[in-house]
Design a protein around this motif. Structure first.
Motif, PDB file in Angstrom:
ATOM      1  N   GLU A 107    -101.208 -56.022 -49.146  1.00 41.76           N
ATOM      2  CA  GLU A 107    -100.796 -57.305 -48.545  1.00 41.76           C
ATOM      3  C   GLU A 107     -99.331 -57.602 -48.865  1.00 41.76           C
ATOM      4  OE1 GLU A 107    -102.240 -61.952 -49.006  1.00 41.76           O
ATOM      5  OE2 GLU A 107    -103.740 -60.370 -49.217  1.00 41.76           O
ATOM      6  N   ALA A 108     -98.939 -57.421 -50.116  1.00 45.35           N
ATOM      7  CA  ALA A 108     -97.556 -57.690 -50.519  1.00 45.35           C
ATOM      8  C   ALA A 108     -96.599 -56.657 -49.923  1.00 45.35           C
ATOM      9  CB  ALA A 108     -97.452 -57.697 -52.045  1.00 45.35           C
ATOM     10  N   ALA A 109     -96.986 -55.382 -49.933  1.00 39.16           N
ATOM     11  CA  ALA A 109     -96.124 -54.319 -49.413  1.00 39.16           C
ATOM     12  C   ALA A 109     -95.892 -54.485 -47.907  1.00 39.16           C
ATOM     13  CB  ALA A 109     -96.731 -52.953 -49.719  1.00 39.16           C
ATOM     14  N   ARG A 110     -96.918 -54.888 -47.178  1.00 35.09           N
ATOM     15  CA  ARG A 110     -96.753 -55.123 -45.737  1.00 35.09           C
ATOM     16  C   ARG A 110     -95.760 -56.259 -45.482  1.00 35.09           C
ATOM     17  NH1 ARG A 110    -103.093 -54.484 -43.973  1.00 35.09           N
ATOM     18  NH2 ARG A 110    -103.019 -52.224 -43.628  1.00 35.09           N
ATOM     19  N   ALA A 111     -95.844 -57.312 -46.284  1.00 37.02           N
ATOM     20  CA  ALA A 111     -94.910 -58.427 -46.138  1.00 37.02           C
ATOM     21  C   ALA A 111     -93.477 -57.976 -46.435  1.00 37.02           C
ATOM     22  CB  ALA A 111     -95.316 -59.576 -47.059  1.00 37.02           C
ATOM     23  N   CYS A 112     -93.320 -57.095 -47.422  1.00 35.06           N
ATOM     24  CA  CYS A 112     -91.986 -56.587 -47.766  1.00 35.06           C
ATOM     25  C   CYS A 112     -91.441 -55.691 -46.653  1.00 35.06           C
ATOM     26  CB  CYS A 112     -92.027 -55.835 -49.091  1.00 35.06           C
ATOM     27  SG  CYS A 112     -92.240 -56.924 -50.513  1.00 35.06           S
ATOM     28  N   LYS A 113     -92.299 -54.892 -46.031  1.00 35.55           N
ATOM     29  CA  LYS A 113     -91.860 -54.056 -44.909  1.00 35.55           C
ATOM     30  C   LYS A 113     -91.385 -54.940 -43.764  1.00 35.55           C
ATOM     31  CE  LYS A 113     -94.611 -51.847 -41.945  1.00 35.55           C
ATOM     32  NZ  LYS A 113     -95.561 -50.851 -41.389  1.00 35.55           N
ATOM     33  N   LYS A 114     -92.144 -55.958 -43.446  1.00 37.74           N
ATOM     34  CA  LYS A 114     -91.768 -56.886 -42.377  1.00 37.74           C
ATOM     35  C   LYS A 114     -90.425 -57.550 -42.707  1.00 37.74           C
ATOM     36  CE  LYS A 114     -93.450 -60.820 -39.763  1.00 37.74           C
ATOM     37  NZ  LYS A 114     -94.380 -61.903 -39.637  1.00 37.74           N
ATOM     38  N   TYR A 115     -90.247 -57.965 -43.957  1.00 39.43           N
ATOM     39  CA  TYR A 115     -88.995 -58.581 -44.401  1.00 39.43           C
ATOM     40  C   TYR A 115     -87.828 -57.603 -44.227  1.00 39.43           C
ATOM     41  CZ  TYR A 115     -85.700 -61.038 -47.492  1.00 39.43           C
ATOM     42  OH  TYR A 115     -84.609 -61.687 -48.010  1.00 39.43           O
ATOM     43  N   ALA A 116     -88.030 -56.348 -44.637  1.00 41.34           N
ATOM     44  CA  ALA A 116     -86.971 -55.338 -44.533  1.00 41.34           C
ATOM     45  C   ALA A 116     -86.548 -55.148 -43.079  1.00 41.34           C
ATOM     46  CB  ALA A 116     -87.438 -54.013 -45.128  1.00 41.34           C
ATOM     47  N   PHE A 117     -87.525 -55.096 -42.177  1.00 44.07           N
ATOM     48  CA  PHE A 117     -87.225 -54.860 -40.772  1.00 44.07           C
ATOM     49  C   PHE A 117     -86.667 -56.109 -40.083  1.00 44.07           C
ATOM     50  CE2 PHE A 117     -90.545 -51.215 -40.436  1.00 44.07           C
ATOM     51  CZ  PHE A 117     -89.668 -50.349 -41.079  1.00 44.07           C
ATOM     52  N   GLU A 118     -87.260 -57.262 -40.352  1.00 43.01           N
ATOM     53  CA  GLU A 118     -86.877 -58.477 -39.630  1.00 43.01           C
ATOM     54  C   GLU A 118     -85.701 -59.213 -40.248  1.00 43.01           C
ATOM     55  OE1 GLU A 118     -90.385 -60.874 -39.016  1.00 43.01           O
ATOM     56  OE2 GLU A 118     -91.357 -59.292 -37.831  1.00 43.01           O
ATOM     57  N   GLU A 119     -85.641 -59.272 -41.572  1.00 44.04           N
ATOM     58  CA  GLU A 119     -84.575 -60.031 -42.233  1.00 44.04           C
ATOM     59  C   GLU A 119     -83.363 -59.172 -42.586  1.00 44.04           C
ATOM     60  OE1 GLU A 119     -84.760 -63.347 -42.459  1.00 44.04           O
ATOM     61  OE2 GLU A 119     -86.732 -63.212 -41.510  1.00 44.04           O
ATOM     62  N   LEU A 120     -83.613 -57.924 -42.992  1.00 41.87           N
ATOM     63  CA  LEU A 120     -82.513 -57.040 -43.387  1.00 41.87           C
ATOM     64  C   LEU A 120     -82.094 -56.107 -42.262  1.00 41.87           C
ATOM     65  CD1 LEU A 120     -83.709 -56.098 -46.988  1.00 41.87           C
ATOM     66  CD2 LEU A 120     -82.207 -57.980 -46.297  1.00 41.87           C
ATOM     67  N   ASN A 121     -82.877 -56.090 -41.183  1.00 44.38           N
ATOM     68  CA  ASN A 121     -82.603 -55.226 -40.046  1.00 44.38           C
ATOM     69  C   ASN A 121     -82.523 -53.750 -40.447  1.00 44.38           C
ATOM     70  OD1 ASN A 121     -82.480 -55.255 -37.302  1.00 44.38           O
ATOM     71  ND2 ASN A 121     -80.252 -55.476 -37.199  1.00 44.38           N
ATOM     72  N   ALA A 122     -83.338 -53.350 -41.411  1.00 46.04           N
ATOM     73  CA  ALA A 122     -83.349 -51.968 -41.895  1.00 46.04           C
ATOM     74  C   ALA A 122     -83.908 -51.041 -40.827  1.00 46.04           C
ATOM     75  CB  ALA A 122     -84.193 -51.863 -43.166  1.00 46.04           C
ATOM     76  N   GLY A 123     -83.343 -49.863 -40.724  1.00 43.58           N
ATOM     77  CA  GLY A 123     -83.833 -48.863 -39.781  1.00 43.58           C
ATOM     78  C   GLY A 123     -85.074 -48.157 -40.284  1.00 43.58           C
ATOM     79  N   GLU A 124     -85.180 -48.060 -41.607  1.00 44.53           N
ATOM     80  CA  GLU A 124     -86.360 -47.466 -42.228  1.00 44.53           C
ATOM     81  C   GLU A 124     -86.525 -48.034 -43.620  1.00 44.53           C
ATOM     82  OE1 GLU A 124     -85.642 -43.153 -42.396  1.00 44.53           O
ATOM     83  OE2 GLU A 124     -85.250 -43.358 -44.530  1.00 44.53           O
ATOM     84  N   VAL A 125     -87.730 -47.917 -44.120  1.00 42.74           N
ATOM     85  CA  VAL A 125     -88.024 -48.316 -45.488  1.00 42.74           C
ATOM     86  C   VAL A 125     -88.985 -47.271 -46.037  1.00 42.74           C
ATOM     87  CG1 VAL A 125     -89.969 -49.835 -44.923  1.00 42.74           C
ATOM     88  CG2 VAL A 125     -88.593 -50.309 -46.940  1.00 42.74           C
ATOM     89  N   CYS A 126     -88.937 -47.074 -47.340  1.00 46.77           N
ATOM     90  CA  CYS A 126     -89.786 -46.035 -47.923  1.00 46.77           C
ATOM     91  C   CYS A 126     -90.456 -46.536 -49.199  1.00 46.77           C
ATOM     92  CB  CYS A 126     -88.970 -44.778 -48.212  1.00 46.77           C
ATOM     93  SG  CYS A 126     -87.776 -44.968 -49.552  1.00 46.77           S
ATOM     94  N   SER A 127     -91.397 -45.759 -49.673  1.00 42.51           N
ATOM     95  CA  SER A 127     -91.975 -45.933 -51.010  1.00 42.51           C
ATOM     96  C   SER A 127     -91.943 -44.576 -51.678  1.00 42.51           C
ATOM     97  CB  SER A 127     -93.412 -46.472 -50.931  1.00 42.51           C
ATOM     98  OG  SER A 127     -93.413 -47.834 -50.566  1.00 42.51           O
ATOM     99  N   ILE A 128     -91.332 -44.520 -52.846  1.00 49.10           N
ATOM    100  CA  ILE A 128     -91.198 -43.281 -53.608  1.00 49.10           C
ATOM    101  C   ILE A 128     -92.294 -43.289 -54.662  1.00 49.10           C
ATOM    102  CG2 ILE A 128     -89.707 -41.938 -55.123  1.00 49.10           C
ATOM    103  CD1 ILE A 128     -87.310 -43.364 -53.665  1.00 49.10           C
ATOM    104  N   ILE A 129     -93.217 -42.306 -54.569  1.00 54.75           N
ATOM    105  CA  ILE A 129     -94.437 -42.372 -55.368  1.00 54.75           C
ATOM    106  C   ILE A 129     -94.697 -41.038 -56.052  1.00 54.75           C
ATOM    107  CG2 ILE A 129     -96.915 -42.840 -55.290  1.00 54.75           C
ATOM    108  CD1 ILE A 129     -96.326 -44.390 -52.630  1.00 54.75           C
ATOM    109  N   ARG A 130     -95.004 -41.117 -57.324  1.00 50.41           N
ATOM    110  CA  ARG A 130     -95.320 -39.920 -58.099  1.00 50.41           C
ATOM    111  C   ARG A 130     -96.512 -39.194 -57.480  1.00 50.41           C
ATOM    112  NH1 ARG A 130     -95.956 -39.560 -64.686  1.00 50.41           N
ATOM    113  NH2 ARG A 130     -96.086 -37.292 -64.749  1.00 50.41           N
ATOM    114  N   ASP A 131     -96.477 -37.868 -57.538  1.00 49.24           N
ATOM    115  CA  ASP A 131     -97.505 -37.051 -56.875  1.00 49.24           C
ATOM    116  C   ASP A 131     -98.916 -37.299 -57.409  1.00 49.24           C
ATOM    117  OD1 ASP A 131     -97.008 -35.797 -59.350  1.00 49.24           O
ATOM    118  OD2 ASP A 131     -97.298 -33.779 -58.531  1.00 49.24           O
ATOM    119  N   THR A 132     -99.026 -37.788 -58.622  1.00 48.19           N
ATOM    120  CA  THR A 132    -100.346 -38.024 -59.221  1.00 48.19           C
ATOM    121  C   THR A 132    -100.868 -39.443 -58.968  1.00 48.19           C
ATOM    122  OG1 THR A 132     -99.252 -38.645 -61.297  1.00 48.19           O
ATOM    123  CG2 THR A 132     -99.974 -36.347 -61.082  1.00 48.19           C
ATOM    124  N   ASN A 133    -100.073 -40.285 -58.332  1.00 49.77           N
ATOM    125  CA  ASN A 133    -100.420 -41.696 -58.160  1.00 49.77           C
ATOM    126  C   ASN A 133    -101.081 -41.922 -56.787  1.00 49.77           C
ATOM    127  OD1 ASN A 133    -100.570 -44.482 -58.117  1.00 49.77           O
ATOM    128  ND2 ASN A 133     -98.484 -44.793 -58.865  1.00 49.77           N
TER     129      ASN A 133
END
Length: 171
Positions: A107-133
């Motif tokens: 729920e929080a991550a989706r809101a942050c993605k929307k913020y990145a796209f709509e408020e920051l006008n970002a072309g892409e956003v990512c999540s960097i995640i350890r292979d074991t997580n």
């Protein structure tokens, strides 16, 4: 308040959040992807880094507060992270263990993605995640992200393979 969802609101962290942050980041199981719990000094450094990010970029990891109880249950937000030879806009999240598997991170991550796209006008956003997580990887997938590439980070004396999950802002 920066963001609001059905069950949560996200706001900037301040020094008054130190104890709540310690409850999260000093739990061994919660912090397994970071090779264990943080000391008081490491938590303070983490908090100071977020406050500097707010000043520099206007964003960072934000306190995630459960509306029902007004309790800080985790952190989620946007940060600029080094990746290979550059820097990428990342959605990061860490939640207290008692709040896992309840959909709060998604729920929080989706809101942050929307913020990145709509408020920051970002072309892409990512999540960097350890292979074991796998739990965090599942959140990224539920957030509409796919694996783009991988890289090994060296942190706390350990080589840690990471995947970079990416969502594009398709206009």
């Amino acid at each position: 308040m920066i963001l609001e969802t059905e069950r949560l609101f996200l706001r900037r962290m301040s020094q008054s959040d130190f104890k709540a942050l310690c409850r999260i980041m000093q739990d061994e199981e919660t912090m397994y992807a970071y090779e264990g719990a943080f000391s008081d000094a490491e938590v303070q450094e983490w908090l100071d880094r977020q406050i500097l990010r707010y000043d520099k970029w206007g964003f960072g990891l934000w306190a995630v507060v459960l509306k029902e109880t007004d309790e800080m249950i985790g952190q989620c937000g946007l940060t600029m992270q080094p990746w290979k030879d550059g820097e990428v806009l990342e959605i990061g999240y860490i939640f207290g263990r008692q709040y896992w598997h309840k959909g709060y991170a998604t729920e929080a991550a989706r809101a942050c993605k929307k913020y990145a796209f709509e408020e920051l006008n970002a072309g892409e956003v990512c999540s960097i995640i350890r292979d074991t997580n796998t739990a965090s990887q599942n959140v990224a997938v539920r957030n509409g992200m796919v694996v783009a590439d991988s890289h090994t980070k060296h942190y706390r004396g350990v080589d840690m393979p990471h995947y970079r999950y990416v969502a594009l802002n398709i206009k």
